[in-house]
Write a protein that holds these residues in place. Structure first.
Motif, PDB file in Angstrom:
ATOM      1  N   TYR A  77      -1.947 118.486  73.497  1.00  0.00           N
ATOM      2  CA  TYR A  77      -1.931 117.675  74.705  1.00  0.00           C
ATOM      3  C   TYR A  77      -0.961 118.184  75.766  1.00  0.00           C
ATOM      4  CZ  TYR A  77      -4.763 114.367  72.088  1.00  0.00           C
ATOM      5  OH  TYR A  77      -5.775 113.779  71.367  1.00  0.00           O
ATOM      6  N   GLY A  78      -0.366 119.343  75.533  1.00  0.00           N
ATOM      7  CA  GLY A  78       0.510 119.923  76.546  1.00  0.00           C
ATOM      8  C   GLY A  78       1.710 119.062  76.872  1.00  0.00           C
ATOM      9  N   ALA A  79       2.401 118.593  75.849  1.00  0.00           N
ATOM     10  CA  ALA A  79       3.585 117.759  76.058  1.00  0.00           C
ATOM     11  C   ALA A  79       4.663 118.552  76.793  1.00  0.00           C
ATOM     12  CB  ALA A  79       4.120 117.271  74.710  1.00  0.00           C
ATOM     13  N   PRO A  80       5.537 117.871  77.528  1.00  0.00           N
ATOM     14  CA  PRO A  80       6.645 118.578  78.191  1.00  0.00           C
ATOM     15  C   PRO A  80       7.387 119.480  77.208  1.00  0.00           C
ATOM     16  CG  PRO A  80       6.567 116.295  78.914  1.00  0.00           C
ATOM     17  CD  PRO A  80       5.555 116.418  77.808  1.00  0.00           C
ATOM     18  N   HIS A  81       7.794 120.636  77.681  1.00  0.00           N
ATOM     19  CA  HIS A  81       8.294 121.671  76.781  1.00  0.00           C
ATOM     20  C   HIS A  81       9.661 121.379  76.183  1.00  0.00           C
ATOM     21  CE1 HIS A  81       5.361 124.701  78.820  1.00  0.00           C
ATOM     22  NE2 HIS A  81       4.788 124.015  77.856  1.00  0.00           N
ATOM     23  N   HIS A  82      10.341 120.332  76.668  1.00  0.00           N
ATOM     24  CA  HIS A  82      11.590 119.994  75.992  1.00  0.00           C
ATOM     25  C   HIS A  82      11.323 119.434  74.597  1.00  0.00           C
ATOM     26  CE1 HIS A  82      11.249 115.589  76.560  1.00  0.00           C
ATOM     27  NE2 HIS A  82      10.758 115.866  77.748  1.00  0.00           N
TER      28      HIS A  82
END
Length: 235
Positions: A77-82
């Motif tokens: 789902y392309g979560a924020p990369h942090h």
């Protein structure tokens, strides 16, 4: 749509649920209650022969293990990369994976063994093992020292992998929250006792709680109610 099978009394189940809700992922959440024997039922065993939660299905994929589930969902789902770095950043991924492996063999190995053999075993009608509880406490104490000294860089780093919350932070805090089921007077230690001499870890736990609201409180509400004598933490 993917389905996550979980029990909110399960530490890694809570981590998965929090991550899904915070990132508004279209994943169906299906309760499978451990204390009612539902993870051992034939219907669930057909899905997951390992008989454990959390467990994710997505089409033909049948995926056990919380860290694998979290990484899969972050990438799908392309979560924020942090939360988890992009695969093209091999070094950042290596450190993120190292933190996830460390969680499982240190924080989880200690806390789960301790809580199971002081509180949970009796609730499930099993015989607790005091030697295992003591071993769990030893592992946990060592892990918390490593958390403060290595992963949090002696307090100079806000979270385990930098200045923003990650999957490893979420898994570790959900594991530690389970200690609220313990009572220092009865069991010799509890969450407050473990953090009383570790200000760096306490501040970190508070940061993760704050960064993961409101899903964090929602996912832990059942645990906090079940803990009885332990007051709900202030957010």
């Amino acid at each position: 749509m993917p389905t996550l099978y979980l029990d909110y009394m399960s530490q890694p189940s809570r981590a998965c649920a929090i991550f899904i809700k915070l990132n508004h992922m279209p994943v169906d959440l299906s309760n499978v209650l451990i204390h009612k024997g539902e993870t051992r039922a034939d219907a669930f065993r057909k899905l997951n022969p390992l008989g454990k939660v959390p467990f994710l299905t997505d089409g033909e994929l049948a995926l056990p293990e919380s860290a694998a589930i979290l990484v899969y969902l972050a990438q799908k789902y392309g979560a924020p990369h942090h939360w988890y770095p992009p695969r093209k950043d091999s070094q950042a991924c290596a450190m993120a994976d190292a933190a996830l492996h460390w969680y499982h063999s240190n924080i989880r190995a200690g806390a789960a063994r301790l809580v199971f053999n002081t509180v949970i075993a009796k609730r499930l009608g099993k015989v607790p093992n005091p030697a295992y509880a003591e071993e769990g406490l030893t592992i946990l104490n060592f892990a918390l020292d490593q958390l403060e000294g290595y992963w949090l860089r002696g307090g100079t780093q806000s979270f385990m992998l930098g200045q923003q919350v990650s999957l490893a932070d979420l898994l570790c805090t959900c594991e530690l929250e389970q200690l609220c089921m313990m009572d220092k007077a009865k069991h010799g230690t509890d969450l407050q006792d473990q953090l009383s001499a570790r200000p760096i870890a306490k501040l970190w736990l508070d940061r993760v709680r704050g960064a993961a609201q409101p899903a964090y409180a929602d996912a832990h509400s059942l645990l906090w109610r079940a803990s009885g004598t332990i007051a709900r933490p202030k957010m």
